[in-house]
Design an enzyme around this catalytic site. Structure first.
Site, PDB file in Angstrom:
ATOM      1  N   PRO A 117      26.868 -44.854 -18.023  1.00  0.00           N
ATOM      2  CA  PRO A 117      26.701 -43.278 -18.891  1.00  0.00           C
ATOM      3  C   PRO A 117      26.553 -42.238 -18.025  1.00  0.00           C
ATOM      4  O   PRO A 117      27.035 -41.221 -18.303  1.00  0.00           O
ATOM      5  CB  PRO A 117      25.302 -43.658 -19.649  1.00  0.00           C
ATOM      6  CG  PRO A 117      25.541 -45.339 -19.802  1.00  0.00           C
ATOM      7  CD  PRO A 117      25.992 -45.710 -18.564  1.00  0.00           C
ATOM      8  N   ILE A 146      34.037 -50.256 -20.333  1.00  0.00           N
ATOM      9  CA  ILE A 146      34.619 -51.259 -20.004  1.00  0.00           C
ATOM     10  C   ILE A 146      35.577 -51.881 -20.985  1.00  0.00           C
ATOM     11  O   ILE A 146      35.505 -52.357 -22.043  1.00  0.00           O
ATOM     12  CB  ILE A 146      33.422 -52.453 -19.728  1.00  0.00           C
ATOM     13  CG1 ILE A 146      32.241 -51.726 -18.978  1.00  0.00           C
ATOM     14  CG2 ILE A 146      33.996 -53.636 -18.974  1.00  0.00           C
ATOM     15  CD1 ILE A 146      32.753 -51.018 -17.670  1.00  0.00           C
ATOM     16  N   GLU A 353      40.487 -44.552 -14.630  1.00  0.00           N
ATOM     17  CA  GLU A 353      40.871 -44.969 -13.172  1.00  0.00           C
ATOM     18  C   GLU A 353      40.889 -43.569 -12.463  1.00  0.00           C
ATOM     19  O   GLU A 353      41.504 -43.566 -11.359  1.00  0.00           O
ATOM     20  CB  GLU A 353      42.139 -45.777 -13.152  1.00  0.00           C
ATOM     21  CG  GLU A 353      41.884 -47.128 -13.611  1.00  0.00           C
ATOM     22  CD  GLU A 353      42.724 -48.243 -12.957  1.00  0.00           C
ATOM     23  OE1 GLU A 353      42.860 -48.197 -11.842  1.00  0.00           O
ATOM     24  OE2 GLU A 353      42.801 -49.301 -13.658  1.00  0.00           O
TER      25      GLU A 353
END
Length: 368
Positions: A117, A146, A353
Site C-alpha cells: 500500500p 498482486i 511493472e
C-alpha cells in the site's frame, strides 16, 4: 510456426470467452485450460524441470498472440514468468525442483508480491517483515496489486529481514497459498484486465521453512530488480498484442463501413490513421523482440532495452487502441465491439511493472 499455432489456439479457445470474462470480471478458466493442455501456460520453464524451455523471444510471441484476443488471459503466461523468475535466477536447486515442476505441469500458478500500500514505485520502502526463528522465517505484512492472487498456488514475496540496510536488507521467499496465515483481500474493481484477479495478500505470522528463502539473505531486492529487467519485456509483448488486436479489428471494420457511398477506408484521413497505427506497432515489435534477444543473452544494456520496450510498446498500445475506438465511431464506444475493452486493457500496461515515468528514469540512468 509458433505464432500460427498460438494464434489459432487463441482464436478458437480464448477469443470466444474474452467479452464474457471482461463483462463478468471472472478468471478466464477456459484460457488456462487451453494453455495448459497445449503447454503454453509457462513456456519459459527450463526443460530440466519439465518445462518447454522456450527462450525469451518465444515467450514474448506466446504472450503477444494471447493478448491479441484477450489481455486478461495473456497474464497467465506473463505472470507465471514474473512470479517464478526469481527462483530461476537466484533459487537453490532444491527450490527450483520443488516449485518449477508443478508450474511446468500446470498444477500451480506463480505470482509476484513486491508492491505494498505504501511502497509502489519506491519498492525499497516496503514494510513487510520476515523475522528468523530457528529453522523458520515468520512473515508479517500486506502486499497490494498482486496479479492472479488467490488463484496462484505460489508467491514470490519480498520482505525486510534487516530494516537498517534499506534495499540491501530485503530478502525473497516462496510463500504457498496453503501456508497458515496467508489470506486475500477482495478483488479490486478495475478499469481493465478484469479477468485477471488483483487482490491484496495478507501475511499474518506466516511461518515458512528457512530453505524457502530465494538466494542469500539481503539479496531479495537485487533479485526483484533483475527479474523486472526480463519481465518488463513480457509487458511490452502484452501491449503489442493488445495494439495488434485493435488494429486488426479496426482494419476490417473500415473496409465494411460505408459513408458517403464508399467504404471509409477509401478516405485519406482514415488511411493516415491506419498507417500511423501500423507503423508504430511495427516499431514497438522490433524494439520488443530486440529486447527479448538481449534478455536471452543477458546483455549489458538489457536494463535500458527492457525499460524502453515496455515504455514504448505500452504508449503505442494506448494510442492505437484509442484510435481504434475513434475509427469505429459510436460503435467503438460500446461494449458490443471489442476495441473499447482493448483500450481499457491497454492502460494498465503503462502502469504496472514500473510506471512509464519510472521507466524513463531507468532509461536515463542506463543510457547505452
Amino acid at each position: 510456426m509458433l505464432r500460427e499455432s498460438v494464434r489459432s489456439l487463441a482464436e478458437a479457445k480464448i477469443l470466444p470467452f474474452a467479452a464474457a470474462v471482461d463483462e463478468e470480471s471472472r478468471f478466464p478458466q477456459e484460457a488456462l485450460d487451453a494453455l495448459v493442455a497445449n503447454d503454453l501456460h509457462a513456456v519459459h520453464v527450463p526443460e530440466t524441470y519439465g518445462g518447454a524451455g522456450a527462450d525469451a523471444l518465444a515467450t514474448v510471441i506466446v504472450i503477444e498472440e494471447v493478448a491479441r484476443v484477450c489481455a486478461s488471459s495473456s497474464l497467465i503466461p506473463a505472470v507465471n514468468k514474473l512470479g517464478s523468475l526469481p527462483v530461476i535466477l537466484s533459487g537453490s536447486e532444491e527450490l527450483k525442483a520443488k516449485y518449477l515442476g508443478p508450474l511446468a505441469k500446470g498444477d500451480a500458478m506463480f505470482s509476484y508480491a513486491l508492491s505494498e500500500p505504501d511502497a509502489g514505485s519506491d519498492a525499497a520502502g516496503m514494510k513487510t517483515r520476515a523475522v528468523r526463528d530457528g529453522d523458520f522465517w515468520v512473515l508479517n505484512g500486506v502486499k497490494r496489486w498482486i496479479t492472479n492472487a488467490g488463484v496462484s498456488e505460489y508467491y514470490t514475496v519480498m520482505a525486510v529481514t534487516d530494516p537498517e540496510k534499506r534495499s540491501k536488507g530485503i530478502s525473497a521467499f516462496v510463500v504457498e497459498k496453503s501456508d497458515e496465515g496467508v489470506s486475500f483481500g477482495a478483488p479490486e474493481k478495475k478499469l481493465g484486465i478484469k479477468g485477471s484477479p488483483t487482490r491484496e495478500v495478507y501475511l499474518d505470522n506466516v511461518r515458512i521453512p528457512a530453505d524457502r528463502m530465494i538466494g542469500a539473505e539481503g539479496t531479495g531486492f537485487a533479485t526483484a530488480m533483475k527479474t523486472l529487467d526480463h519481465t518488463r519485456i513480457t509487458i511490452a509483448a502484452q501491449a503489442l498484442g493488445i495494439a495488434q488486436g485493435a488494429l486488426d479489428y479496426a482494419k476490417g471494420y473500415v473496409q465494411e463501413r460505408k459513408q458517403f457511398g464508399k467504404p471509409i477506408s477509401d478516405f485519406q484521413g482514415v488511411q493516415f490513421m491506419l498507417a500511423d497505427m501500423a507503423m508504430k506497432i511495427e516499431a514497438a515489435r522490433q524494439l520488443t523482440y530486440s529486447a527479448a534477444a538481449k534478455s536471452e543473452r543477458v546483455d549489458g544494456d538489457l536494463t535500458f532495452f527492457g525499460a524502453a520496450a515496455k515504455c514504448f510498446a505500452s504508449d503505442v498500445a494506448m494510442e492505437v487502441t484509442t484510435d481504434a475506438v475513434q475509427l469505429l465511431g459510436g460503435y467503438g464506444y460500446t461494449r458490443d465491439y471489442p476495441v473499447e475493452r482493448m483500450m481499457r486493457d491497454a492502460k494498465i500496461t503503462q502502469i504496472y511493472e514500473g510506471t512509464n515515468q519510472v521507466q524513463r528514469i531507468v532509461m536515463a540512468r542506463n543510457l547505452p
